[in-house]
Design a protein around this motif. Structure first.
Motif, short mmCIF file in Angstrom:
data_model
loop_
_atom_site.label_atom_id
_atom_site.label_comp_id
_atom_site.label_asym_id
_atom_site.label_seq_id
_atom_site.Cartn_x
_atom_site.Cartn_y
_atom_site.Cartn_z
N LEU A 1 33.44 71.29 28.01
CA LEU A 1 32.62 72.35 27.43
C LEU A 1 33.22 72.92 26.15
CD1 LEU A 1 29.96 73.94 28.11
CD2 LEU A 1 31.46 75.79 28.80
N LEU A 2 34.53 73.11 26.13
CA LEU A 2 35.16 73.74 24.96
C LEU A 2 35.06 72.87 23.72
CD1 LEU A 2 38.39 75.38 26.45
CD2 LEU A 2 36.12 76.36 26.12
N THR A 3 34.92 71.58 23.88
CA THR A 3 34.85 70.69 22.72
C THR A 3 33.41 70.29 22.39
OG1 THR A 3 35.13 68.73 24.13
CG2 THR A 3 37.13 69.74 23.24
N THR A 4 32.46 70.86 23.11
CA THR A 4 31.05 70.54 22.87
C THR A 4 30.52 71.42 21.74
OG1 THR A 4 30.72 69.94 25.19
CG2 THR A 4 28.76 70.51 23.91
N PRO A 5 29.85 70.84 20.75
CA PRO A 5 29.30 71.65 19.64
C PRO A 5 28.29 72.68 20.15
CG PRO A 5 29.28 69.31 19.08
CD PRO A 5 29.61 69.40 20.54
N CYS A 6 28.42 73.92 19.70
CA CYS A 6 27.49 74.98 20.07
C CYS A 6 27.56 76.08 19.04
CB CYS A 6 27.79 75.53 21.47
SG CYS A 6 29.41 76.29 21.64
N ASP A 7 26.60 76.97 19.08
CA ASP A 7 26.64 78.13 18.18
C ASP A 7 27.57 79.21 18.73
OD1 ASP A 7 24.62 77.34 16.14
OD2 ASP A 7 23.30 77.30 17.89
N ILE A 8 27.41 79.51 20.02
CA ILE A 8 28.22 80.55 20.64
C ILE A 8 28.77 80.04 21.97
CG2 ILE A 8 28.19 82.85 21.70
CD1 ILE A 8 26.11 83.69 19.67
N LEU A 9 30.07 80.20 22.13
CA LEU A 9 30.73 79.89 23.40
C LEU A 9 30.88 81.20 24.17
CD1 LEU A 9 32.44 78.08 25.34
CD2 LEU A 9 34.43 78.72 23.95
N ALA A 10 30.42 81.22 25.42
CA ALA A 10 30.49 82.41 26.26
C ALA A 10 31.37 82.16 27.47
CB ALA A 10 29.09 82.83 26.70
N PRO A 11 32.70 82.43 27.37
CA PRO A 11 33.57 82.27 28.53
C PRO A 11 33.28 83.35 29.58
CG PRO A 11 34.81 82.37 26.45
CD PRO A 11 33.43 82.86 26.18
N CYS A 12 32.94 82.93 30.77
CA CYS A 12 32.62 83.88 31.84
C CYS A 12 33.39 83.54 33.12
CB CYS A 12 31.12 83.88 32.11
SG CYS A 12 30.11 84.40 30.71
N GLY A 13 34.49 82.82 32.98
CA GLY A 13 35.29 82.44 34.14
C GLY A 13 36.65 83.11 34.13
N LEU A 14 37.68 82.32 34.30
CA LEU A 14 39.04 82.85 34.34
C LEU A 14 39.55 83.19 32.95
CD1 LEU A 14 40.58 80.35 36.94
CD2 LEU A 14 39.78 82.69 37.34
N GLY A 15 40.57 84.05 32.89
CA GLY A 15 41.15 84.45 31.63
C GLY A 15 42.09 83.38 31.07
N GLY A 16 42.57 83.63 29.85
CA GLY A 16 43.52 82.73 29.22
C GLY A 16 42.95 81.42 28.75
N ILE A 17 41.63 81.32 28.65
CA ILE A 17 41.01 80.04 28.28
C ILE A 17 41.26 79.71 26.81
CG2 ILE A 17 38.76 81.09 27.74
CD1 ILE A 17 37.48 78.55 28.88
N LEU A 18 41.48 80.71 25.99
CA LEU A 18 41.74 80.48 24.57
C LEU A 18 43.24 80.52 24.33
CD1 LEU A 18 38.92 82.77 23.11
CD2 LEU A 18 38.84 80.31 23.54
N ASN A 19 43.83 79.34 24.13
CA ASN A 19 45.28 79.25 23.97
C ASN A 19 45.60 78.31 22.81
OD1 ASN A 19 45.15 76.50 25.06
ND2 ASN A 19 44.93 77.48 27.08
N ALA A 20 46.87 78.08 22.59
CA ALA A 20 47.30 77.27 21.45
C ALA A 20 46.72 75.86 21.49
CB ALA A 20 48.83 77.22 21.40
N GLU A 21 46.49 75.35 22.68
CA GLU A 21 45.95 73.99 22.82
C GLU A 21 44.44 73.95 22.61
OE1 GLU A 21 45.58 70.43 26.17
OE2 GLU A 21 46.84 72.19 26.55
N THR A 22 43.72 74.90 23.21
CA THR A 22 42.26 74.83 23.20
C THR A 22 41.63 75.36 21.91
OG1 THR A 22 42.05 76.99 24.30
CG2 THR A 22 42.15 75.02 25.71
N VAL A 23 42.29 76.31 21.25
CA VAL A 23 41.64 76.95 20.11
C VAL A 23 41.36 75.96 18.98
CG1 VAL A 23 43.74 77.68 18.87
CG2 VAL A 23 41.65 79.03 18.69
N GLY A 24 42.19 74.95 18.85
CA GLY A 24 41.96 73.94 17.81
C GLY A 24 40.86 72.97 18.14
N GLN A 25 40.43 72.96 19.40
CA GLN A 25 39.39 72.03 19.84
C GLN A 25 37.98 72.63 19.82
OE1 GLN A 25 40.63 70.89 23.76
NE2 GLN A 25 42.54 69.92 23.09
N LEU A 26 37.90 73.93 19.62
CA LEU A 26 36.60 74.59 19.67
C LEU A 26 35.68 74.09 18.56
CD1 LEU A 26 37.62 78.31 20.34
CD2 LEU A 26 36.97 76.57 22.01
N ARG A 27 34.40 73.94 18.91
CA ARG A 27 33.40 73.51 17.93
C ARG A 27 32.21 74.48 18.00
NH1 ARG A 27 32.40 67.22 18.86
NH2 ARG A 27 31.40 67.43 16.81
#
Length: 341
Positions: free
Chosen positions: A220-246
């Motif tokens: 999901l984090l690497t899937t192209p979208c206009d808005i990402l809405a994290p509604c699960g556990l915390g800490g999802i945005l980290n040094a590894e994932t932030v560069g993969q966001l689309r």
């Protein structure tokens, strides 16, 4: 312990135990400038007492910031009950916790949180009136979702130039009580929904009822979208994932989305607009606070609509100062709480 309190600018820390029921509880009161501390009660297993203490202090501080920017007459607090390996009588344990709260003479009001339920709050309410989220007061989750929806519209306006969500691709990560309620509102607004959850049954329900498209959780984090809405556990945005966001923006209900404060700066550098989590997800706090005070639902709904206005204000400051909205939100909260920032 005192070093942790000083670093977080915590006002008070209260500990209690009741061997008869197995209760071991911590109540952290962060700030009471605007009123009694309000915050949920967590009932979780912790690896050690220091971890539980640290969790209570960190969360209490976050509640102060959330309450200050939500404009309610409360400070921030948090309770942690260390879940024992075996409990003979859960109701008796929460009744003992209610007696503990009563000894604080109204300086702290508790509510549901991870591991607790309205039924637990009902047990607490047998011994103190300083409790909300009881069965009679109702589930705050739909109101959290309402606030997040208003925040997504404000975020779309700031980042994409329109608050019309028709055809906007929104990826909802986590379909719990809040996430699913948010997905329902997004579907009504005509958003193109992408959804993921560890429970395939929830995903299937969203597909069948909302016309959502399923995406594997790990993708999901690497899937192209206009808005990402994290509604699960915390800490999802980290040094590894932030560069993969689309995505163009991140605006969701999850608490503590950023693994560290520096992640907000990385999002800003990538041109991804970030809605500070404790601002956009404050609808639940607003609901339990105003419901506890006795306000009617129309007044609560009107207050929830201000979440979008607060985010718009934060985004304007962030753009003017060329800073992350997360940094701006912290500064605004600290100015309200301490006269600084």
């Amino acid at each position: 312990m005192f070093a942790m309190m000083e670093a977080a600018r915590l006002e008070a820390l209260h500990l209690a135990q009741d061997p008869a029921t197995g209760l071991k509880a911590i109540i952290a009161i962060h700030n009471t400038r605007f009123g009694p501390a309000l915050g949920g009660c967590r009932y979780l297993a912790y690896p050690d007492h220091v971890s539980a203490l640290r969790d209570a202090i960190r969360l209490a501080q976050g509640m102060s910031y959330k309450a200050a920017l939500a404009g309610i007459e409360h400070g921030g607090g948090k309770a942690v009950i260390i879940r024992p390996s075996h409990v003979d009588n859960r109701g008796a344990l929460f009744e003992a916790f209610g007696r503990f709260i009563e000894t604080l003479n109204g300086r702290y009001i508790t509510a549901v949180d991870s591991g607790t339920s309205s039924a637990d709050m009902d047990c607490i309410a047998q011994h103190t009136r300083h409790v909300t989220s009881t069965t009679a007061e109702g589930d705050p989750s739909p109101h959290t979702a309402m606030g997040v929806f208003a925040g997504i519209r404000a975020t779309a306006q700031a980042r994409l130039g329109s608050d019309d969500l028709e055809g906007l691709r929104v990826a909802v990560q986590g379909l719990g009580h809040v996430g699913y309620a948010l997905a329902e509102q997004l579907a009504v607004a005509g958003a193109d929904l992408l959804v993921s959850d560890l429970d395939p049954g929830r995903v299937q329900l969203a597909v069948e009822q909302l016309g959502a498209r399923p995406v594997a959780s790990e993708a999901l984090l690497t899937t192209p979208c206009d808005i990402l809405a994290p509604c699960g556990l915390g800490g999802i945005l980290n040094a590894e994932t932030v560069g993969q966001l689309r995505c163009a923006a991140v605006a969701g209900a999850a608490n503590n989305q950023l693994a560290s404060a520096e992640i907000a700066d990385e999002l800003e550098a990538r041109g991804i607009l970030y809605a500070p989590d404790y601002v956009i997800n404050s609808g639940g706090l607003i609901y339990v606070a105003l419901r506890h005070r006795g306000d009617a639902l129309p007044a609560i709904t009107a207050h929830l609509s201000r979440i979008g206005l607060r985010l718009t204000e934060i985004y304007a400051h962030a753009q003017a100062d060329k800073r992350s909205p997360a940094r701006v939100a912290d500064a605004l909260a600290e100015r309200l709480l301490y006269g600084e920032g």
